[in-house]
Write a protein that holds these residues in place. Structure first.
Motif, PDB file in Angstrom:
ATOM      1  N   THR A  20      -6.656  -1.030  -6.782  1.00 23.96           N
ATOM      2  CA  THR A  20      -6.149  -1.556  -5.954  1.00 23.96           C
ATOM      3  C   THR A  20      -4.540  -2.294  -6.540  1.00 23.96           C
ATOM      4  OG1 THR A  20      -8.005  -2.533  -5.064  1.00 23.96           O
ATOM      5  CG2 THR A  20      -5.835  -3.800  -4.325  1.00 23.96           C
ATOM      6  N   LEU A 170     -10.852   6.822  -1.882  1.00 22.70           N
ATOM      7  CA  LEU A 170      -9.959   5.645  -1.387  1.00 22.70           C
ATOM      8  C   LEU A 170      -8.658   6.275  -1.066  1.00 22.70           C
ATOM      9  CD1 LEU A 170     -10.993   2.497  -3.643  1.00 22.70           C
ATOM     10  CD2 LEU A 170     -11.245   2.763  -1.020  1.00 22.70           C
ATOM     11  N   TRP A 176      -4.771   0.487   5.415  1.00 21.72           N
ATOM     12  CA  TRP A 176      -4.943  -0.375   4.300  1.00 21.72           C
ATOM     13  C   TRP A 176      -6.077  -1.386   4.372  1.00 21.72           C
ATOM     14  CZ3 TRP A 176      -2.130   0.559  -0.083  1.00 21.72           C
ATOM     15  CH2 TRP A 176      -1.178   1.476  -0.119  1.00 21.72           C
ATOM     16  N   ARG A 179      -8.911   0.180   2.826  1.00 17.03           N
ATOM     17  CA  ARG A 179      -8.655   0.583   1.433  1.00 17.03           C
ATOM     18  C   ARG A 179      -8.637  -0.680   0.669  1.00 17.03           C
ATOM     19  NH1 ARG A 179      -3.463   4.095  -0.496  1.00 17.03           N
ATOM     20  NH2 ARG A 179      -4.367   5.605   1.200  1.00 17.03           N
TER      21      ARG A 179
END
Length: 550
Positions: A20, A170, A176, A179
């Motif tokens: 991330t 991913l 987003w 994700r």
């Protein structure tokens, strides 16, 4: 052994959270429309806090909490933090469903910063206690049945496969919110699985922190600032114990010897009962060991600055290069995998070389050589990055893309592979050699903290990279344009890379000087000198004893 599987599942959290943060630069520049330097500021601040915080959290764990409590709180912080991160994206909250800066409300920005803070705390908490708590569970396992072993192996294999599949999939997910939402859901599942084994874990209470000794020595020495240090080290306080390894008094940093002075005007029993006013000689020498390491640690700050460009500027470069190999679109995570492999491989190569040197009784030279070699690799990484960026800017200019920052530059992203491999080699060799260097030089009681000290200095370097970019930008304005514009195409990041190469070269020279002046295993050296010259049992004269502070 099933309890171990419930702990290992927390690796989901760390790997997905790291992914991330790898893509955070793209989110901040594409959705928030921040300049790449502002986005790098946020990312570097996150990593700086995440690397620096474990040093303080470990002291808290060893003093008050224990590993389970820290792991539980940090896992919950992870779950909440990643959940808030997903909620901060425009489509989740608010009426606007597009990924545009005007769709991001003030409340969503507050959620975003709160999410980063909680995620940084969760990552720091896992760095602090995950390995230690896992070791507490494994050390009780002696005899494993075949069925138990295969259950353990299956749980580990499942964690690896699920995490690998998630990381590969991913990048192909465009929204987003999804994700960020998938790591949040996986984190919540991992935390619940960890909590489900709470009744079957092995628990160990706080064992006490060696950093407390560090603070006690300074406070005790300060309280006796105007006491005169005795000439005879035998007059300093020490407890003869067969359980603890005693460290003889050394002649450096004699200001701290005041912590072991027995004040004649007060009963010794009263002084011994207050450990914050009277410390043992061994405790004083352990504190001296930490202080003597500080000059070497200071040379590591710039290493953190160089490492920071891999998490920010390199990722930003990759985002706008051609990802296609034939008809296949290759995600950025593939090049990050090469970085990780280079890091692990070079760390193993260093360890093999250290073993070879050990056969010739030269093991003590391996860590300084490894640190110096890693700094050379950092210089080569910056030079390579500068040359590649110069080529990228040439392609941008030829195709008229200077004012089109969102367009893909017709240059394959594999041009960045050499600098990523060099960066991975630098990180791998540096971490292994630096940890080994200070573990060899430190006492057993503080060795657990050595990797945390090094990570903490790296974290300071990450935070320092923010200041470095600001200062370099201001200086570059005096010669014309600021090297750092709003987007990468209009900037001259190549000149910044050249600047880092020169700074690291100077830093390497400073490290060589400091490592030569560093007193290796001083206590042992003093002990050897004592054997040769009749020992330290006799009083020695030192002009510094005339000074109230020394």
């Amino acid at each position: 052994m099933a309890t171990v599987g419930r702990v290992i599942v927390l690796l989901w959290v760390d790997i997905l959270a790291m992914y991330t943060m790898y893509v955070m630069m793209a989110y901040l520049t594409d959705v928030w429309k921040l300049s790449f330097t502002d986005a790098a500021l946020i990312v570097n601040a996150f990593w700086g806090v995440a690397l620096l915080a474990p040093l303080f959290l470990t002291h808290l764990v060893d003093t008050f909490m224990g590993n389970y409590s820290m792991l539980l709180i940090s896992s919950l912080a992870y779950a909440v933090g990643l959940g808030l991160l997903a909620m901060s994206t425009p489509p989740v909250m608010g009426n606007c469903k597009e990924y545009k800066p005007e769709c991001i409300t003030h409340g969503q920005k507050n959620l975003f910063y709160a999410a980063l803070s909680l995620t940084a705390f969760g990552m720091a908490g896992h760095m602090t206690s995950l390995n230690a708590f896992l070791a507490e569970q494994i050390q009780e396992v002696d005899n494993l049945s075949e069925g138990t072993f295969w259950r353990f192996f299956t749980s580990v294999f499942a964690v690896v496969i699920v995490t690998l599949a998630a990381v590969i999939a991913l990048p192909y997910i465009r929204p987003w919110s999804i994700r960020f939402g998938i790591p949040a859901i996986c984190t919540l599942v991992a935390t619940l699985l960890f909590m489900s084994g709470s009744c079957s874990y092995n628990y160990f209470g706080p064992q006490g922190s060696p950093l407390t000794v560090f603070f006690r020595v300074f406070l005790a020495a300060t309280s006796k600032l105007f006491c005169r240090t005795p000439n005879d080290p035998k007059q300093l306080y020490e407890i003869q114990s067969s359980e603890d390894e005693l460290i003889p008094n050394t002649r450096s940093l004699r200001c701290l010897d005041k912590a072991a002075i027995i004040v004649p005007s007060r009963p010794q029993e009263e002084q011994e009962s207050n450990r914050w006013t009277l410390c043992r000689v061994t405790e004083v020498e352990e504190t001296k060991t930490i202080i003597r390491m500080i000059p070497v640690w200071m040379t590591f700050i710039l290493c953190g600055v160089v490492s920071a460009i891999g998490l920010t500027f390199f990722v930003q470069q990759l985002e706008h290069l051609n990802h296609k190999v034939g008809r296949l679109t290759v995600p950025i995570v593939v090049l990050l995998w090469f970085y990780e492999q280079s890091q692990n491989t070079c760390a193993n190569i260093y360890n093999s070389c250290a073993l070879i040197l050990n056969e010739f009784d030269l093991r003590k030279f391996a860590p300084p050589i490894g640190i110096g070699s890693s700094m050379i690799l950092a210089i080569l990484c910056c030079i390579t990055a500068a040359k590649v960026e110069e080529r990228r800017l040439g392609v941008v200019e030829r195709h008229g893309l200077i004012d089109k920052p969102d367009e893909t530059v017709p240059m394959t992203m594999f041009w960045l592979l050499p600098q990523l491999l060099l960066l991975g080699a630098f990180d791998g060799i540096f971490n292994s050699s630096a940890i080994e260097f200070f573990i060899d030089q430190s006492r057993v009681s503080i060795r657990r903290y050595i990797p945390l000290f090094i990570n903490g200095v790296f974290g300071i370097g990450m935070l320092g990279s923010v200041l470095c970019v600001f200062v370099v930008g201001k200086i570059s304005e005096r010669g014309g344009n600021n090297w750092f514009q709003h987007d990468l195409n209009a900037s001259r990041v190549d000149k910044y890379f050249w600047t880092l190469a020169w700074l690291m070269a100077a830093n390497l020279a400073v490290f060589v000087i400091v490592s030569i002046l560093y007193r290796y295993n001083e206590s042992q050296i003093e002990d050897d000198e004592a054997m040769e010259f009749g020992g330290l049992e006799e009083p020695y004269q030192d002009e510094n004893t005339r000074c109230c502070c020394c």
